[in-house]
Each structure stands twice: as C-alpha cells, then as structure tokens.
Design a protein around this motif. Structure first.
Motif, mmCIF file in Angstrom:
data_model
loop_
_atom_site.group_PDB
_atom_site.id
_atom_site.type_symbol
_atom_site.label_atom_id
_atom_site.label_comp_id
_atom_site.label_asym_id
_atom_site.label_seq_id
_atom_site.Cartn_x
_atom_site.Cartn_y
_atom_site.Cartn_z
ATOM 1 N N GLY A 1 34.813 27.491 67.952
ATOM 2 C CA GLY A 1 34.275 27.664 66.604
ATOM 3 C C GLY A 1 34.046 29.122 66.264
ATOM 4 O O GLY A 1 34.403 29.589 65.183
ATOM 5 N N ILE A 2 33.462 29.868 67.216
ATOM 6 C CA ILE A 2 33.165 31.277 66.961
ATOM 7 C C ILE A 2 34.446 32.094 66.912
ATOM 8 O O ILE A 2 34.669 32.888 65.994
ATOM 9 C CB ILE A 2 32.211 31.827 68.040
ATOM 10 C CG1 ILE A 2 30.846 31.140 67.929
ATOM 11 C CG2 ILE A 2 32.048 33.338 67.901
ATOM 12 C CD1 ILE A 2 29.898 31.482 69.052
ATOM 13 N N LEU B 1 29.852 37.872 59.960
ATOM 14 C CA LEU B 1 28.891 38.006 58.859
ATOM 15 C C LEU B 1 29.349 39.038 57.843
ATOM 16 O O LEU B 1 29.192 38.848 56.634
ATOM 17 C CB LEU B 1 27.518 38.381 59.414
ATOM 18 C CG LEU B 1 26.803 37.314 60.246
ATOM 19 C CD1 LEU B 1 25.494 37.849 60.800
ATOM 20 C CD2 LEU B 1 26.560 36.059 59.422
ATOM 21 N N PHE B 2 29.930 40.125 58.337
ATOM 22 C CA PHE B 2 30.385 41.169 57.420
ATOM 23 C C PHE B 2 31.500 40.657 56.513
ATOM 24 O O PHE B 2 31.469 40.843 55.290
ATOM 25 C CB PHE B 2 30.870 42.377 58.215
ATOM 26 C CG PHE B 2 31.439 43.470 57.352
ATOM 27 C CD1 PHE B 2 30.609 44.261 56.567
ATOM 28 C CD2 PHE B 2 32.800 43.684 57.308
ATOM 29 C CE1 PHE B 2 31.133 45.250 55.757
ATOM 30 C CE2 PHE B 2 33.334 44.677 56.502
ATOM 31 C CZ PHE B 2 32.504 45.463 55.722
ATOM 32 N N ILE B 3 32.502 39.976 57.101
ATOM 33 C CA ILE B 3 33.632 39.469 56.314
ATOM 34 C C ILE B 3 33.152 38.458 55.268
ATOM 35 O O ILE B 3 33.528 38.516 54.093
ATOM 36 C CB ILE B 3 34.687 38.831 57.235
ATOM 37 C CG1 ILE B 3 35.360 39.904 58.094
ATOM 38 C CG2 ILE B 3 35.745 38.089 56.415
ATOM 39 C CD1 ILE B 3 36.328 39.351 59.124
ATOM 40 N N GLU C 1 35.715 36.406 76.899
ATOM 41 C CA GLU C 1 34.858 36.442 78.078
ATOM 42 C C GLU C 1 33.409 36.711 77.696
ATOM 43 O O GLU C 1 32.473 36.100 78.223
ATOM 44 C CB GLU C 1 35.337 37.518 79.055
ATOM 45 C CG GLU C 1 36.652 37.185 79.748
ATOM 46 C CD GLU C 1 37.852 37.760 79.001
ATOM 47 O OE1 GLU C 1 37.710 38.010 77.783
ATOM 48 O OE2 GLU C 1 38.901 37.955 79.630
ATOM 49 N N ASP C 2 33.211 37.628 76.751
ATOM 50 C CA ASP C 2 31.856 37.951 76.303
ATOM 51 C C ASP C 2 31.191 36.752 75.643
ATOM 52 O O ASP C 2 29.992 36.494 75.840
ATOM 53 C CB ASP C 2 31.894 39.131 75.327
ATOM 54 C CG ASP C 2 32.267 40.431 76.015
ATOM 55 O OD1 ASP C 2 32.185 40.489 77.259
ATOM 56 O OD2 ASP C 2 32.642 41.390 75.307
ATOM 57 N N MET C 3 31.953 36.004 74.837
ATOM 58 C CA MET C 3 31.395 34.837 74.171
ATOM 59 C C MET C 3 30.956 33.792 75.193
ATOM 60 O O MET C 3 29.897 33.192 75.069
ATOM 61 C CB MET C 3 32.415 34.234 73.209
ATOM 62 C CG MET C 3 32.564 34.985 71.920
ATOM 63 S SD MET C 3 33.432 34.036 70.676
ATOM 64 C CE MET C 3 34.917 33.599 71.526
ATOM 65 N N LEU D 1 27.316 38.262 72.147
ATOM 66 C CA LEU D 1 27.784 37.609 70.926
ATOM 67 C C LEU D 1 27.636 38.502 69.691
ATOM 68 O O LEU D 1 28.169 38.178 68.630
ATOM 69 C CB LEU D 1 26.999 36.312 70.697
ATOM 70 C CG LEU D 1 27.108 35.236 71.774
ATOM 71 C CD1 LEU D 1 26.133 34.105 71.480
ATOM 72 C CD2 LEU D 1 28.531 34.695 71.850
ATOM 73 N N ILE D 2 26.907 39.595 69.829
ATOM 74 C CA ILE D 2 26.574 40.413 68.655
ATOM 75 C C ILE D 2 27.815 40.980 67.957
ATOM 76 O O ILE D 2 27.937 40.863 66.723
ATOM 77 C CB ILE D 2 25.600 41.540 69.048
ATOM 78 C CG1 ILE D 2 24.236 40.943 69.400
ATOM 79 C CG2 ILE D 2 25.453 42.549 67.912
ATOM 80 C CD1 ILE D 2 23.226 41.953 69.902
#
Length: 436
Positions: A107-108, A232-234, A81-83, A224-225
């Motif tokens: 994709g995300i 990004l971390f992974i 929902e946030d995305m 999206l943060i």
C-alpha cells in the motif's frame, strides 16, 4: 454494410491479429485502418497521422513517463527495506504478525510507484525471504503478495488511472482522489483475511518476536518518514491546486532522486537503468494509446459506438445488469490482455454506454481499475503472477491458486463500491466539490 456486421468483422480481425502475436498497438492501428479503408469514405492515412499526434501531444499525458520514472527510481533504492523495518515492530501482536507487512508495504510503496508490477517485485524481494525464513506460510505469503501488489494501480498516483483519465477525458486529480478510500478498503479486506486465517491456523503462525519498547518502535518508524513525506507532498500540492498532475509527477521524480541519493543507493548505473526502464514502458504505453486513438476514430466514422449504445438502450438493461455484463466481459479480457490494453481497447465502445446509463465516469474509472487488478492475478496473462514466478521459481498456476482467497476480497470490494458508490465519490466531492 450493416454497422454491427462491420463491428463483428473488426472484432474478428482484432482477435486474429492478437492471437497471431502481433503487437497490441499495431493490432489496434491495423484494425483502425481496415475499418476506415473498407467501410468508410474517409482517408485512413491522414487520420492515422492525426490520431497518433493528437493522442500523444497532451500535457496531461506527460505525467505518465514521469510517474513511471519515479517508480523506477524508488524500485532501485533502499526504500522497500526501510519500509519493512519501520512496519515490523508495530505488527508483532496482531494476528498474522509480519504477514501484514506485505499488505501495508504494498500500500505504501504503491502510493509512490504507480505500478502494480514494480510494487509486487519490490515488496516481494524484501518481504518474501524474511517471511519464509521466519516460518510463515508460503502459500499465504505468495497469495497476499500477488494481490496486494495490485494496490500500486489503485492507490494514487497510478499509471493506469492516468491512462483512463486520458481515454475518458476525465480529471486526473479527481480520479486520483477517488482511489484513496477504495484502496484503504481493499487493504482492510486483505488484512482481515490474514487475521481470520491466522486465528483458524494458529499452529502455522510463528511465535511473536521479543517485545519492543515504544521508543524503539518510534526509532524504527523513522524509516517511513521519507516515503511518507513524499506521498503527503504530492497529494497536498494536488489538493491545494498548487500544481497539476504533471507538475506533481515532476516533483515526485525530484523527490525520489533526493531520497535515493540520501540513502546512498543511487548510482549512475541505477540512474541509467531506471531512466531506460521508464523510457521503454512509456513508449510502449503511448504507442498503445496512439493505436487506440486511431481505432476510436474509426469507431466514430463507422458509428459502431452509437449503434451499440442504442442497442443497450433498446434492451432496457438496468444499470446493475449493464455493470454485471461489463464485469464478465472485462474478466474474460483479463485472461488475455494487460490492464492498460483492456482500457484503451474498450473505451471507445464502453464509455458511451456508461454515460448513456447515467454512471459517473470517475466512479467507473475506479470500477475498471479494480477489474484491472483482478486481471493482474488472472491466468494466463497475469503480470503479477509472472513477477512472482520469476522471483520464486513457482509455477504461475500455483501462485494463482494461492491468490484465490485474496481474489475473493477483490470481488467483495467491487461489489461494495457498486452498491455504495459514495465510497469512490465522497473524497473528490468533498475536496473539489461536486461536478456540474
């Protein structure tokens, strides 16, 4: 007995058992036992136990249940929902408008779930009702969701990539890195078709929403943060060499738990459901891998892969002819088997051929993942078709017809990565250096 005759008998046994409804893992193990008991001098019992242990006693394979669990946690949180809310204001003026949220959302979410079915179900649950309520084409929405959901296994981390890496004894990190550009290419192709369709059918695209201020777009993008930071971390700790793929999967689970707790969508019930779902899926996949390992050992004892490789060499197939032949075989298999089963069923025979023909195993891993994506939307055993059928009540054949244009985009992507293999190899080569 002639080796190819033995191979034909084992293939016949395999097809009979599968058509009879026997579990895939049991089918693989039974065929392996038949091959060793009747066509070799080795002990099938001892090899069965050693194969089952060796196939699952792998540190790399430990990443599999962790990535599955991470996807299960996110599937039961408010991430989707946030995305949707974060992407929506940026697409208002693009031809096709909110229809692109299916592609970008898949994709995300696919980059953190690793599962095609979970990606398809999660994004469909949020995007489909919203799109239909606003008057978007149901056929275009169903087709885009069915195929874009497959991005979950192409954009790393991917469960299917882990399975292939274990089967091919290849680097999980290199295969993960190799999936980024093909994943972006496929997203561009999907969105490109939506733009083309929208320009040809402007009367079937709802009017744009009222303009949103840039400040409001930025505010909504804050949704999206959390997901972006986790991705990004992974990827960063993998590239920097600070953690193995298995350790990254553990970090991913921890991050998913933190995100779900922060969004206040984590309950003991959802935690337990996610854990049990991950356990069931992991046991199923590992059981299949164990059966495949035993069958692989049978193949080695009977010499079938060596004979097939010699036959391919004798036929003097060009590399492209070999790839074309394998493509047809995998498309046929995709009508009856799921992607992981396709990989473990064929790896013992196909990988020696690929190496003999001089293909890079990392490239072939992405190639086969793209073929698995096609299998996910190919009747009658297309997992994404079943997911959407359960969610919408539409017949799977209706959904399959809606997915045909996007199916063509998958085919175009396969052709492009075959003609230009650098699309697959350039990122892992730049980040980790070329393999020697």
């Amino acid at each position: 007995m002639d080796t190819l005759v033995v191979g034909g008998l084992l293939l016949l046994a395999l097809m009979l058992l599968l058509s009879g409804g026997v579990w895939i893992a049991m089918t693989l193990a039974i065929c392996g036992w038949i091959g060793q008991a009747f066509f070799t001098n080795t002990s099938p019992g001892a090899n069965l136990f050693s194969s089952f242990w060796e196939s699952n006693a792998s540190w790399e394979l430990a990443a599999l249940p962790l990535f599955i669990w991470m996807g299960e946690i996110l599937f039961r949180s408010r991430l989707s929902e946030d995305m949707f809310e974060g992407l929506r204001p940026w697409l208002n003026r693009v031809p096709g408008r909110l229809m692109h949220t299916t592609i970008l959302g898949c994709g995300i979410f696919g980059s953190v779930s690793g599962s095609s079915a979970a990606t398809c179900a999660t994004i469909s649950k949020v995007a489909l009702p919203e799109l239909l309520k606003r008057g978007y084409s149901e056929q275009l929405a169903l087709g885009s969701l069915a195929t874009a959901g497959t991005l979950g296994i192409l954009i790393p981390p991917s469960i299917t990539m882990v399975v292939y890496a274990v089967a091919a004894d290849a680097s999980i990190i290199r295969i993960f890195l190799a999936g980024f550009l093909p994943g972006l290419l496929l997203m561009v192709l999907f969105s490109g078709y939506i733009v083309w369709w929208s320009l040809r059918n402007p009367d079937q695209v709802p009017a744009a929403d009222p303009p949103t201020t840039f400040a409001e777009k930025i505010r909504r993008s804050g949704n999206l943060i959390p997901c972006t930071l986790l991705i990004l971390f992974i990827v960063w700790v993998l590239i920097a060499g600070w953690a193995t793929a298995t350790e990254c999967a553990a970090y991913g689970v921890l991050g998913a738990l933190v995100m779900a707790g922060w969004s206040k969508s984590l309950t003991w019930a959802s935690f337990w459901e996610g854990l049990m779902g991950a356990t069931r899926s992991s046991c199923m996949i590992m059981f299949i891998l164990a059966g495949a390992a035993f069958l692989t050992k049978t193949m080695a004892f009977t010499g079938i892969p060596r004979v097939l490789a010699e036959w391919v060499t004798a036929q003097q197939f060009s590399p492209y002819a070999l790839i074309a032949m394998l493509t047809v075989i995998y498309l046929v298999l995709g009508t009856a088997l799921d992607g992981i089963s396709m990989i473990v069923l064929t790896s013992a025979v196909v990988l020696p051929m690929i190496q003999k023909a001089g293909f890079d195993l990392i490239w072939f891993g992405i190639f086969i993942v793209l073929l698995v994506e096609i299998a996910e939307v190919t009747p009658p055993v297309g997992f994404n078709l079943f997911v959407l059928q359960n969610m919408t009540g539409k017949d799977s054949t209706v959904i399959a017809r809606a997915a045909i244009p996007f199916f063509a985009c998958l085919v175009v992507c396969i052709v492009l990565v075959t003609l230009f293999p650098q699309i697959v190899t350039i990122v892992p080569d730049l980040v980790m250096g070329k393999e020697k």
